[in-house]
Design a protein around this motif. Structure first.
Motif, PDB file in Angstrom:
ATOM      1  N   GLY A 102     -37.120  -9.063   6.511  1.00 54.27           N
ATOM      2  CA  GLY A 102     -37.262  -8.277   7.734  1.00 54.27           C
ATOM      3  C   GLY A 102     -38.438  -7.336   7.729  1.00 54.27           C
ATOM      4  N   VAL A 103     -39.077  -7.197   6.582  1.00 58.95           N
ATOM      5  CA  VAL A 103     -40.257  -6.341   6.400  1.00 58.95           C
ATOM      6  C   VAL A 103     -41.170  -7.047   5.408  1.00 58.95           C
ATOM      7  CG1 VAL A 103     -39.108  -4.128   6.870  1.00 58.95           C
ATOM      8  CG2 VAL A 103     -39.052  -5.082   4.565  1.00 58.95           C
ATOM      9  N   PRO A 104     -42.465  -6.716   5.394  1.00 53.27           N
ATOM     10  CA  PRO A 104     -43.340  -7.314   4.385  1.00 53.27           C
ATOM     11  C   PRO A 104     -42.889  -6.906   2.978  1.00 53.27           C
ATOM     12  CG  PRO A 104     -44.602  -6.239   6.120  1.00 53.27           C
ATOM     13  CD  PRO A 104     -43.183  -5.820   6.309  1.00 53.27           C
ATOM     14  N   GLN A 105     -42.940  -7.833   2.035  1.00 55.24           N
ATOM     15  CA  GLN A 105     -42.572  -7.475   0.660  1.00 55.24           C
ATOM     16  C   GLN A 105     -43.539  -6.428   0.132  1.00 55.24           C
ATOM     17  OE1 GLN A 105     -42.777 -10.511  -2.515  1.00 55.24           O
ATOM     18  NE2 GLN A 105     -40.692  -9.885  -3.065  1.00 55.24           N
ATOM     19  N   ASP A 106     -42.982  -5.336  -0.365  1.00 53.84           N
ATOM     20  CA  ASP A 106     -43.803  -4.207  -0.804  1.00 53.84           C
ATOM     21  C   ASP A 106     -43.019  -3.449  -1.864  1.00 53.84           C
ATOM     22  OD1 ASP A 106     -45.164  -1.795  -1.116  1.00 53.84           O
ATOM     23  OD2 ASP A 106     -45.794  -1.715   0.980  1.00 53.84           O
ATOM     24  N   TYR A 107     -43.368  -3.685  -3.136  1.00 55.24           N
ATOM     25  CA  TYR A 107     -42.624  -3.057  -4.227  1.00 55.24           C
ATOM     26  C   TYR A 107     -42.779  -1.537  -4.243  1.00 55.24           C
ATOM     27  CZ  TYR A 107     -41.849  -7.738  -6.147  1.00 55.24           C
ATOM     28  OH  TYR A 107     -41.459  -9.043  -6.316  1.00 55.24           O
ATOM     29  N   ALA A 108     -43.934  -1.060  -3.831  1.00 53.58           N
ATOM     30  CA  ALA A 108     -44.138   0.389  -3.789  1.00 53.58           C
ATOM     31  C   ALA A 108     -43.214   1.031  -2.758  1.00 53.58           C
ATOM     32  CB  ALA A 108     -45.599   0.715  -3.483  1.00 53.58           C
ATOM     33  N   GLU A 109     -43.092   0.385  -1.601  1.00 53.54           N
ATOM     34  CA  GLU A 109     -42.206   0.910  -0.563  1.00 53.54           C
ATOM     35  C   GLU A 109     -40.750   0.790  -1.004  1.00 53.54           C
ATOM     36  OE1 GLU A 109     -41.925   2.660   3.398  1.00 53.54           O
ATOM     37  OE2 GLU A 109     -43.397   2.532   1.779  1.00 53.54           O
ATOM     38  N   ALA A 110     -40.421  -0.303  -1.697  1.00 54.29           N
ATOM     39  CA  ALA A 110     -39.063  -0.448  -2.227  1.00 54.29           C
ATOM     40  C   ALA A 110     -38.743   0.696  -3.184  1.00 54.29           C
ATOM     41  CB  ALA A 110     -38.914  -1.791  -2.942  1.00 54.29           C
ATOM     42  N   ALA A 111     -39.672   0.982  -4.088  1.00 49.06           N
ATOM     43  CA  ALA A 111     -39.445   2.063  -5.057  1.00 49.06           C
ATOM     44  C   ALA A 111     -39.328   3.413  -4.367  1.00 49.06           C
ATOM     45  CB  ALA A 111     -40.585   2.085  -6.078  1.00 49.06           C
ATOM     46  N   ARG A 112     -40.088   3.600  -3.297  1.00 55.11           N
ATOM     47  CA  ARG A 112     -40.033   4.872  -2.568  1.00 55.11           C
ATOM     48  C   ARG A 112     -38.641   5.088  -1.969  1.00 55.11           C
ATOM     49  NH1 ARG A 112     -41.180   7.336   2.517  1.00 55.11           N
ATOM     50  NH2 ARG A 112     -41.321   5.344   3.618  1.00 55.11           N
ATOM     51  N   TRP A 113     -38.070   4.034  -1.398  1.00 55.79           N
ATOM     52  CA  TRP A 113     -36.746   4.174  -0.811  1.00 55.79           C
ATOM     53  C   TRP A 113     -35.668   4.269  -1.875  1.00 55.79           C
ATOM     54  CZ3 TRP A 113     -36.229   6.105   3.681  1.00 55.79           C
ATOM     55  CH2 TRP A 113     -37.184   5.872   4.670  1.00 55.79           C
ATOM     56  N   TYR A 114     -35.839   3.531  -2.978  1.00 55.61           N
ATOM     57  CA  TYR A 114     -34.892   3.685  -4.084  1.00 55.61           C
ATOM     58  C   TYR A 114     -34.887   5.133  -4.572  1.00 55.61           C
ATOM     59  CZ  TYR A 114     -34.631  -1.432  -4.665  1.00 55.61           C
ATOM     60  OH  TYR A 114     -34.433  -2.778  -4.482  1.00 55.61           O
ATOM     61  N   ARG A 115     -36.074   5.710  -4.692  1.00 57.84           N
ATOM     62  CA  ARG A 115     -36.161   7.088  -5.180  1.00 57.84           C
ATOM     63  C   ARG A 115     -35.431   8.059  -4.254  1.00 57.84           C
ATOM     64  NH1 ARG A 115     -39.190   9.638  -8.701  1.00 57.84           N
ATOM     65  NH2 ARG A 115     -40.595   7.866  -8.940  1.00 57.84           N
ATOM     66  N   ARG A 116     -35.639   7.884  -2.959  1.00 62.09           N
ATOM     67  CA  ARG A 116     -35.016   8.812  -2.009  1.00 62.09           C
ATOM     68  C   ARG A 116     -33.494   8.711  -2.065  1.00 62.09           C
ATOM     69  NH1 ARG A 116     -38.211   8.863   3.647  1.00 62.09           N
ATOM     70  NH2 ARG A 116     -37.049  10.834   3.820  1.00 62.09           N
ATOM     71  N   ALA A 117     -32.965   7.493  -2.213  1.00 59.12           N
ATOM     72  CA  ALA A 117     -31.511   7.331  -2.356  1.00 59.12           C
ATOM     73  C   ALA A 117     -31.044   7.805  -3.728  1.00 59.12           C
ATOM     74  CB  ALA A 117     -31.125   5.872  -2.141  1.00 59.12           C
ATOM     75  N   ALA A 118     -31.843   7.523  -4.760  1.00 60.31           N
ATOM     76  CA  ALA A 118     -31.475   7.929  -6.127  1.00 60.31           C
ATOM     77  C   ALA A 118     -31.381   9.443  -6.240  1.00 60.31           C
ATOM     78  CB  ALA A 118     -32.503   7.391  -7.124  1.00 60.31           C
ATOM     79  N   GLU A 119     -32.272  10.146  -5.575  1.00 55.07           N
ATOM     80  CA  GLU A 119     -32.259  11.604  -5.633  1.00 55.07           C
ATOM     81  C   GLU A 119     -31.057  12.196  -4.908  1.00 55.07           C
ATOM     82  OE1 GLU A 119     -36.123  12.492  -4.080  1.00 55.07           O
ATOM     83  OE2 GLU A 119     -37.089  12.313  -6.056  1.00 55.07           O
TER      84      GLU A 119
END
Length: 264
Positions: free
Chosen positions: A165-182
């Protein structure tokens, strides 16, 4: 570094459904204990409503219906609460009553409620009650994620990691993981640990990988042995490639981050 794989949102949904049903069973057991106290509160509420109505009508200032007078009094003493359609939609979704969940969630989501937006995102992501549509799922998850919904942030990270549903982007994936992880989301903490261990979307860093795996291992419930075991194994794998100084630094960072998470 031999690591166990990513968590994906489908696994998360199955676990959440199990936990919701377990919680409902526990609540059902408590109902009998609460009946006596409930009866006392009901009698008190009726008395309050009668006094309030008598005074209000006598003074000519109370113009609501009698039914509304009782409702207002019940809300005031905690016997009732304002309608929470988003919570009802979440419950309906977990119980697989997708028609009800969507009926409740859609108008709330369109009005900007983040939990309702996350319900719509899940429906489109999994094709529950609507045709499966990754683009629609990403749209609703992003709206909820921007408002701070941790589950939406985690799933949006998964979608960027997989290019759904979005372009594959590992940096963006990590950014959202971080926000949820925090916010304390254990699966996001685990996936962020993998990102640091593999160098996907972030600079490879064993200290950060160990820290996030350590936090995830502590955050998963004690009865969630599969996920806790995966986090512990990956944490220990990372530790095997670290110096004693790096290990001490990772443990220190984990303590600091855990304190921050508890403040949410």
């Amino acid at each position: 570094m031999a690591l166990l794989p990513l968590f994906r949102s489908r696994e998360r949904e199955a676990e959440l459904e199990h936990r919701v049903y377990a919680l409902q069973a526990a609540l059902d057991q408590c109902k009998g204990v609460a009946r006596t106290w409930w009866s006392m509160r009901v009698r008190f509420t009726i008395a309050v409503a009668l006094v309030a109505m008598s005074a209000g009508f006598a003074l000519g200032v109370y113009r609501h219906s009698i039914k509304q007078a009782f409702v207002d009094s019940a809300v005031a003493v905690g016997l009732a609460s304002p309608a929470d359609g988003a919570a009802e939609a979440e419950t309906a979704f977990q119980k697989t009553d997708y028609a009800k969940a969507l009926r409740l969630a859609r108008p709330l989501a369109e009005a900007g409620d983040p939990r309702a937006e996350a319900v719509l995102g899940s429906a489109y992501y999994r094709g529950r009650g609507v045709p499966q549509n990754d683009s629609e799922a990403a749209k609703w998850f992003r709206l909820a994620a921007d408002k701070g919904n941790a589950a939406a942030r985690f799933t949006l990270g998964v979608m960027y990691g997989e290019g759904r549903g979005v372009p594959q982007d590992y940096a963006e994936a990590a950014r959202w993981y971080r926000r949820a992880a925090e916010q304390g989301d254990a699966q996001a903490q685990y996936n962020l640990g993998l990102a640091y261990a593999r160098g996907e979307g972030v600079t490879q860093n064993a200290v950060d990988a160990h820290m996030w795996f350590n936090l995830a291992a502590a955050r998963f419930p004690a009865n969630d042995t599969r996920n806790r075991t995966a986090a512990v194994k990956n944490r220990d794998t990372a530790a095997g490639e670290m110096s004693s100084d790096q290990l001490a630094e990772a443990q220190k960072r984990a303590r600091v981050e855990a304190a921050v998470v508890r403040s949410w």
